[in-house]
Design an enzyme around this catalytic site. Sequence first.
Site, PDB file in Angstrom:
ATOM      1  N   ASN A 259      21.881   9.644   0.823  1.00 16.32           N
ATOM      2  CA  ASN A 259      21.166   8.685   1.671  1.00 16.32           C
ATOM      3  C   ASN A 259      22.011   7.434   1.796  1.00 16.32           C
ATOM      4  OD1 ASN A 259      18.437   7.906   2.950  1.00 16.32           O
ATOM      5  ND2 ASN A 259      18.966   6.133   1.706  1.00 16.32           N
ATOM      6  N   GLU A 260      22.328   7.083   3.028  1.00 18.92           N
ATOM      7  CA  GLU A 260      23.082   5.854   3.298  1.00 18.92           C
ATOM      8  C   GLU A 260      24.215   5.648   2.298  1.00 18.92           C
ATOM      9  OE1 GLU A 260      20.289   2.609   3.708  1.00 18.92           O
ATOM     10  OE2 GLU A 260      19.905   3.184   5.772  1.00 18.92           O
TER      11      GLU A 260
ATOM     12  N   MET B 265       6.350  -4.224   0.498  1.00 20.37           N
ATOM     13  CA  MET B 265       6.199  -5.165   1.614  1.00 20.37           C
ATOM     14  C   MET B 265       6.805  -4.622   2.913  1.00 20.37           C
ATOM     15  SD  MET B 265       4.501  -7.734   0.528  1.00 20.37           S
ATOM     16  CE  MET B 265       4.778  -9.077   1.680  1.00 20.37           C
ATOM     17  N   HIS B 266       7.293  -3.411   2.887  1.00 21.26           N
ATOM     18  CA  HIS B 266       7.945  -2.797   4.057  1.00 21.26           C
ATOM     19  C   HIS B 266       6.901  -2.034   4.874  1.00 21.26           C
ATOM     20  CE1 HIS B 266      10.629  -0.286   6.419  1.00 21.26           C
ATOM     21  NE2 HIS B 266      11.690  -0.854   5.879  1.00 21.26           N
TER      22      HIS B 266
ATOM     23  N   TRP C 255      14.000  -6.368   3.012  1.00 23.11           N
ATOM     24  CA  TRP C 255      15.272  -6.570   2.316  1.00 23.11           C
ATOM     25  C   TRP C 255      16.208  -7.601   2.932  1.00 23.11           C
ATOM     26  CZ3 TRP C 255      18.572  -5.329   6.168  1.00 23.11           C
ATOM     27  CH2 TRP C 255      18.181  -4.346   7.082  1.00 23.11           C
TER      28      TRP C 255
ATOM     29  N   GLU D 116      16.247   6.685  10.775  1.00 26.00           N
ATOM     30  CA  GLU D 116      15.238   5.727  10.315  1.00 26.00           C
ATOM     31  C   GLU D 116      15.163   4.611  11.353  1.00 26.00           C
ATOM     32  OE1 GLU D 116      15.984   4.284   6.353  1.00 26.00           O
ATOM     33  OE2 GLU D 116      16.503   6.277   5.610  1.00 26.00           O
TER      34      GLU D 116
ATOM     35  N   GLU E   5       9.500  -1.322  -2.228  1.00 23.63           N
ATOM     36  CA  GLU E   5       9.324  -1.478  -0.776  1.00 23.63           C
ATOM     37  C   GLU E   5       7.865  -1.645  -0.362  1.00 23.63           C
ATOM     38  OE1 GLU E   5      11.706   1.616   1.038  1.00 23.63           O
ATOM     39  OE2 GLU E   5      13.549   0.543   0.531  1.00 23.63           O
TER      40      GLU E   5
ATOM     41  N   ARG F 252      18.677   2.067  -7.035  1.00 22.07           N
ATOM     42  CA  ARG F 252      19.229   3.310  -6.488  1.00 22.07           C
ATOM     43  C   ARG F 252      20.726   3.145  -6.239  1.00 22.07           C
ATOM     44  NH1 ARG F 252      16.763   3.320  -0.286  1.00 22.07           N
ATOM     45  NH2 ARG F 252      17.396   1.199   0.216  1.00 22.07           N
TER      46      ARG F 252
END
Length: 652
Positions: free
Chosen positions: A141-142, A366-367, A324, A316, A364, A103
């Site tokens: 986003n960010e 594992m998030h 990460w 968030e 993601e 991204r």
Amino acid sequence: MLGVCYYPEHWPETIWAEDAAEMVALGLKYVRIGEFAWSRLESAPGVFHFDWLDRAIDTLAKAGLKVIMCTPTATPPKWLIDLYPDILPVDVKTGQVRGFGSRRHYDFSSENYFREAMRITSVLGERYGEHPAICGWQTDNELACHDTTHSFSASTKTAFQQWCKQHYTDIDALNTAWGNVFWSMEYQNFEQIELPYLAVTETNPSHNLAYRRFSSDQVIRFHDEMIRILRQHAPNRFITHNFIPMSDTQTDNAALAKNLDFVSYDNYPLGRTDLFFANSSTADFKRYMRTGHPDYSSYAFDQSRGISKGPFWIMEQQPGPVNWARHNPRPEAGMVRLWSWQAFAHGAATVCFFRWRQVPFAQEQMHAGLKRTDNSAATAYHEIQQLYAELAKVPDLAQQHPAAKVAIVTETSAQWVTEIERQGDSYNQQQVEFAYYSALRQLGITVDFIGQDQDLSPYTLVIAPCLPIVSQQFITNCANSKATCVFGPRSGAKTAELTLAPELGPGLIQQLIPVKVLSVETTRPDCHDALHFAGKTFQSARWREELSEHAGLTVVARYHDNTAAVVKAKQCFYIGSLSCDEFLLAFFEALAQDLAIATNKLGKDLRSVQRGNLTFVFNYGADAVKLSLPEAAKLLVGTDVINAFDVVVYQQ
Ligand code: GAL
């Protein structure tokens, strides 16, 4: 007050309604959607699919949720990249194209992307701008996450040359401003100007600073145009952006926030602690491995409050292990609730959690989420139930405002200067500023972050931990204010073009305090010297200035060799050293006492902060602690014994 990030496009439509009903039952009011959904919204140029998004918004709205819609510009789809390959940014360290497949793969100087990003923004704005279920918008986003502010592309180079032309008008003026006679770097015309990367050795600091200012302007140009379009289509809706830590945007954060209704921040305390404190000792690191450093999140909260027009949001909030950082520990039980309370205590209006359900596929997986992939509730889910019940016990937070007597003056250019001109490996503006902030927070002092042009009248104490480029306006404001001013090392040392201040450091600050920095040495952090202050011995290392001593200057602290380390004249202090944290604590404790600034020092792991007539106490430590509360205190959350990883709120 509470919300969640949701990705309807990741889940079968058959479960959307159940999810929405459960969100409402959990006490969530807001749901943020759409920030990465471009490929599902437009599958080929001009081929739109809004039906699913219409149904998703309707389902969420029917359950009673308010929707925050995002522009999907952080993830340009593959067909768009294939159509306009110049959208991809180029890595400044390697000169290689940063490709499709994750991204933020876009270059702020690509005119093709600028046009396409604004096109999709207009299309979404037209369709959903006045949708009754949509209460506000998040831009992109960010912005700048994953080091995407800087690029080495051809379009960046052309845009930088044009920027230089606008700023310097005349090539000789640029050569003089940057000192290009040094090493035969002079240019004959603006079209020759290179980007300051991939040269044999270091490139010119002035050139670097100009490039950073330009890059920041490019991000702001992109963002401001997006806001302008949304304002046209979405009247009476808020517009916000979810910031990463201010140190990582490589953008002038105050300017980026200027046209937003309020700032949002994405709070990942464990991932961030893992990165920000990578060099701390094993014992220090382990102490906060599963809680985050007690001052790290609040540092970001206070910075967000400083640049936000309205009360800031957490868009968030980390709900469990992330995927990460270098290592991704599990938060101690209770920490998700604690972090959320801490955001409210420092001025947040709303806390949204990232994400509703852990996703079983892609980057993601594992998030953590609030729910596991089998739809069972993860640990944070129960903490949010508790938080929601507790929030009902405190008076309306919108009527309670954080009020600070102490301000830290900050500016993105300070970070740029210390990154560009390292001089000593262990000097980092963010770490210096954080050390000052942390000392103040350990004393329970509420801190505002302000810019150089801001009004100083609310403050008793104004601190610039590291401000190499100071403006005359700021110095005049200091001179005219009743506040005591403290300047940290390197302050005022540079001109606006990143050359040495002609009158020597601290440059214009000499109008407030007649001290000169005669020379600077940097050392390894473990090679420290003694620093004597108020009858005690502390440590100085990393950065040490040789200060002049004159009549009219009082020496407040001295180095091992009896030379001046901290000097004072009238209401102004100048600190010429990077010291240990204990010195900062002792120095500010003494100063707070002199200036009658109220403190509440509760120990290494405990923090307290005021919002209006509410006091919040947080325990980042593993032991319960008995608090001595003021007699008039009315407990709203918790008791006078604060447990490990717990929160106490009282009113007085
Ligand atoms: C944020 C980002 C989210 C998600 C999250 C994971 O930085 O905005 O999209 O990637 O991190 O922690």
